[in-house]
Design an enzyme around this catalytic site. Structure first.
Site, PDB file in Angstrom:
ATOM      1  N   HIS A  14       1.083  56.698  44.914  1.00  0.00           N
ATOM      2  CA  HIS A  14       2.482  56.946  45.257  1.00  0.00           C
ATOM      3  C   HIS A  14       2.945  58.219  44.570  1.00  0.00           C
ATOM      4  O   HIS A  14       2.692  58.428  43.379  1.00  0.00           O
ATOM      5  CB  HIS A  14       3.314  55.747  44.805  1.00  0.00           C
ATOM      6  CG  HIS A  14       4.783  55.936  44.987  1.00  0.00           C
ATOM      7  ND1 HIS A  14       5.319  56.477  46.139  1.00  0.00           N
ATOM      8  CD2 HIS A  14       5.835  55.660  44.170  1.00  0.00           C
ATOM      9  CE1 HIS A  14       6.639  56.513  46.020  1.00  0.00           C
ATOM     10  NE2 HIS A  14       6.967  56.035  44.837  1.00  0.00           N
ATOM     11  N   ASN A  57       9.816  62.307  45.732  1.00  0.00           N
ATOM     12  CA  ASN A  57       9.495  60.896  45.979  1.00  0.00           C
ATOM     13  C   ASN A  57      10.166  60.465  47.287  1.00  0.00           C
ATOM     14  O   ASN A  57      11.376  60.311  47.346  1.00  0.00           O
ATOM     15  CB  ASN A  57      10.000  60.063  44.792  1.00  0.00           C
ATOM     16  CG  ASN A  57       9.709  58.578  44.957  1.00  0.00           C
ATOM     17  OD1 ASN A  57       9.283  58.141  46.021  1.00  0.00           O
ATOM     18  ND2 ASN A  57       9.953  57.820  43.902  1.00  0.00           N
ATOM     19  N   CYS A 110       9.432  51.489  47.572  1.00  0.00           N
ATOM     20  CA  CYS A 110       8.313  52.447  47.663  1.00  0.00           C
ATOM     21  C   CYS A 110       6.997  51.773  48.047  1.00  0.00           C
ATOM     22  O   CYS A 110       6.039  52.460  48.407  1.00  0.00           O
ATOM     23  CB  CYS A 110       8.143  53.185  46.346  1.00  0.00           C
ATOM     24  SG  CYS A 110       9.605  54.102  45.885  1.00  0.00           S
TER      25      CYS A 110
HETATM   26  C1  LIG Z   1      13.288  60.070  35.390  1.00  0.00           C
HETATM   27  C2  LIG Z   1      12.273  60.728  34.491  1.00  0.00           C
HETATM   28  C3  LIG Z   1      11.709  61.976  35.121  1.00  0.00           C
HETATM   29  C4  LIG Z   1      12.955  61.114  33.199  1.00  0.00           C
HETATM   30  O1  LIG Z   1      12.012  61.682  32.319  1.00  0.00           O
HETATM   31  P1  LIG Z   1      11.984  61.186  30.796  1.00  0.00           P
HETATM   32  O2  LIG Z   1      10.971  61.998  30.116  1.00  0.00           O
HETATM   33  O3  LIG Z   1      11.757  59.694  30.820  1.00  0.00           O
HETATM   34  O4  LIG Z   1      13.429  61.551  30.325  1.00  0.00           O
HETATM   35  P2  LIG Z   1      14.556  60.610  29.701  1.00  0.00           P
HETATM   36  O5  LIG Z   1      15.057  59.649  30.718  1.00  0.00           O
HETATM   37  O6  LIG Z   1      14.013  60.042  28.431  1.00  0.00           O
HETATM   38  O7  LIG Z   1      15.667  61.660  29.406  1.00  0.00           O
HETATM   39  C5  LIG Z   1      15.458  62.691  28.472  1.00  0.00           C
HETATM   40  C6  LIG Z   1      16.699  63.574  28.494  1.00  0.00           C
HETATM   41  O8  LIG Z   1      16.686  64.369  29.698  1.00  0.00           O
HETATM   42  C7  LIG Z   1      17.951  64.281  30.310  1.00  0.00           C
HETATM   43  N1  LIG Z   1      17.788  64.430  31.763  1.00  0.00           N
HETATM   44  C8  LIG Z   1      17.617  63.461  32.693  1.00  0.00           C
HETATM   45  N2  LIG Z   1      17.528  64.025  33.899  1.00  0.00           N
HETATM   46  C9  LIG Z   1      17.626  65.348  33.740  1.00  0.00           C
HETATM   47  C10 LIG Z   1      17.580  66.440  34.608  1.00  0.00           C
HETATM   48  N3  LIG Z   1      17.419  66.293  35.944  1.00  0.00           N
HETATM   49  N4  LIG Z   1      17.690  67.678  34.088  1.00  0.00           N
HETATM   50  C11 LIG Z   1      17.853  67.869  32.780  1.00  0.00           C
HETATM   51  N5  LIG Z   1      17.902  66.865  31.896  1.00  0.00           N
HETATM   52  C12 LIG Z   1      17.776  65.616  32.371  1.00  0.00           C
HETATM   53  C13 LIG Z   1      18.464  62.921  29.939  1.00  0.00           C
HETATM   54  O9  LIG Z   1      19.873  62.877  30.064  1.00  0.00           O
HETATM   55  C14 LIG Z   1      18.016  62.808  28.510  1.00  0.00           C
HETATM   56  O10 LIG Z   1      18.926  63.517  27.711  1.00  0.00           O
HETATM   57  P3  LIG Z   1      19.377  62.940  26.280  1.00  0.00           P
HETATM   58  O11 LIG Z   1      18.106  62.835  25.483  1.00  0.00           O
HETATM   59  O12 LIG Z   1      20.322  63.986  25.812  1.00  0.00           O
HETATM   60  O13 LIG Z   1      19.989  61.629  26.573  1.00  0.00           O
HETATM   61  C15 LIG Z   1      11.103  59.750  34.172  1.00  0.00           C
HETATM   62  O14 LIG Z   1      11.571  58.710  33.336  1.00  0.00           O
HETATM   63  C16 LIG Z   1      10.508  59.141  35.412  1.00  0.00           C
HETATM   64  O15 LIG Z   1       9.931  59.805  36.226  1.00  0.00           O
HETATM   65  N6  LIG Z   1      10.624  57.808  35.560  1.00  0.00           N
HETATM   66  C17 LIG Z   1      10.100  57.129  36.720  1.00  0.00           C
HETATM   67  C18 LIG Z   1      11.040  57.336  37.883  1.00  0.00           C
HETATM   68  C19 LIG Z   1      10.446  56.915  39.183  1.00  0.00           C
HETATM   69  O16 LIG Z   1       9.318  57.206  39.450  1.00  0.00           O
HETATM   70  N7  LIG Z   1      11.237  56.211  39.987  1.00  0.00           N
HETATM   71  C20 LIG Z   1      10.843  55.773  41.268  1.00  0.00           C
HETATM   72  C21 LIG Z   1       9.831  54.705  41.161  1.00  0.00           C
HETATM   73  S1  LIG Z   1       9.212  54.300  42.720  1.00  0.00           S
END
Ligand SMILES: CC(C)(COP(=O)(O)OP(=O)(O)OC[C@H]1O[C@@H](n2cnc3c(N)ncnc32)[C@H](O)[C@@H]1OP(=O)(O)O)[C@@H](O)C(=O)NCCC(=O)NCCS
Length: 326
Positions: free
Chosen positions: A253, A283, A114
């Protein structure tokens, strides 16, 4: 501080097909409300299988050249930030070079996920000073849909496809690139990666198991994104001798609206001065900043004299930033 080069013009292109959160609800166990609440994403553009990323990249680059009134033959250098080029080699930059007819240029890709666009801007600006290049195309294009595991709800809701480009030329008085900054930390490469490569060449087993796709530790990536983008913006502002309140617009970003809001708050930048389009594009990796920049320029969000901050973060880990006076 006198800038050496400036952005003459920009362009962007995305595939026509839109994948909404409602569409994703039919593919994996997710919901529109979960995706919007956790990421701010409502839809993303997804390329048709078999289409060429170099076509999107060429479209974005041609728009930038047309707006700048520069012919392809006057381009000395093409840098393309991407991790999803049409093929393993040759580079996306060389394929775009042919499509544009930029026959006098040198062309190469750079891999910084990214951060690809801002790494490219840093390198272009440096090479213009040291190697005498006059017109440089910095392209960032990504088709992450080609490496998404559509059964993994943790990742498949996040990404979209697209391309953005800018053409750089000599600075004009005090308008131009005031600072650029880039940094990496390979110790955390395991937080976001795709294992398909020379160590694990593609086999039926690797493909059938969905292994050769994006793997991500979302929560850890989120934490690093906030810390690293804060570092990057701080360093670019310091190098440019610009205070955060002097920024007319911040283009972070576009990965997650919560990361974007966290950065804005840390620098006490009002929400209306922070550009957001993650809701419409998801993204798009390296393409995210130039797509947003081109939108901001073409809709009048950036006016002559404005000072704009760009900051990004990606796999590697990599992070990068720039301060530009338009
Ligand atoms: C991925 C992201 C949105 C997840 O949000 P979060 O608040 O951290 O959520 P978690 O990973 O803690 O997951 C919480 C729950 O939601 C669930 N979950 C994950 N994706 C899901 C989706 N698309 N729909 C529904 N539930 C989802 C998980 O399985 C987890 O369930 P559990 O508690 O039963 O295990 C967040 O961590 C994020 O944006 N991270 C950065 C990613 C990024 O920017 N990547 C590119 C960088 S350049």
């Amino acid at each position: 501080m006198n800038p050496f080069s400036r952005i003459l013009a920009s362009g962007h292109a995305v595939p026509p097909r839109i994948l909404t959160n409602a569409d994703l609800e039919k593919i994996v166990d997710t919901s529109d409300s979960w995706i919007v609440e956790r990421t701010g994403i409502r839809q993303r553009h997804i390329a048709e299988p078999g289409s060429a990323l170099s076509d999107l990249a060429m479209d974005a680059a041609q728009q930038a050249l047309d707006k700048a009134g520069i012919s392809a033959e006057d381009v000395d250098l093409i840098i393309a930030g991407t991790v999803t080029a049409d093929m393993k080699f040759p580079s996306l930059a060389c394929l775009v070079q042919e499509k544009l007819g930029a026959n006098n240029a040198a062309a190469f890709d750079l891999s910084a996920a990214c951060s690809g666009f801002l790494y490219g801007l840093h390198i272009a600006n440096s090479l213009m000073q040291t190697a005498g290049y006059k017109h440089v195309l910095v392209i960032a294009a990504e088709m992450l849909s080609s490496m998404i595991n559509w059964q993994d709800r943790n990742t498949c809701v996040l990404f979209g496809d697209g391309a953005g480009a800018v053409v750089l030329g000599p600075a004009d008085d005090n308008r131009g690139i005031l600072s650029t900054y880039m940094k990496s930390d390979g110790r955390h490469h395991g937080l976001l990666y795709n294992p398909g490569g020379s160590q694990r060449p593609l086999t039926h087993e690797l493909i059938d198991s969905n292994e050769a796709t994006i793997h991500m530790e979302g929560r850890e990536v989120f934490r690093h994104a906030v810390v690293s983008m804060t570092d990057a913006l701080h360093e670019a502002l310091k190098l440019a001798q610009i205070a955060p309140e002097a920024l007319t617009l911040l283009i972070p970003h576009q990965a997650n609206v919560r990361i974007i809001e966290a950065i804005g708050k840390r620098f006490k930048i009002a929400p209306e001065k922070v550009y957001v389009n993650v809701d419409r594009f998801g993204n798009t990796s390296a393409a995210s900043i130039p797509i947003a920049l081109d939108e901001a320029l073409s809709t009048g969000h950036i006016q002559p004299g404005d000072v704009v901050g760009l900051v990004t973060f990606g796999a590697g880990l990599t992070w990068s930033s720039s301060i530009i006076r338009f």
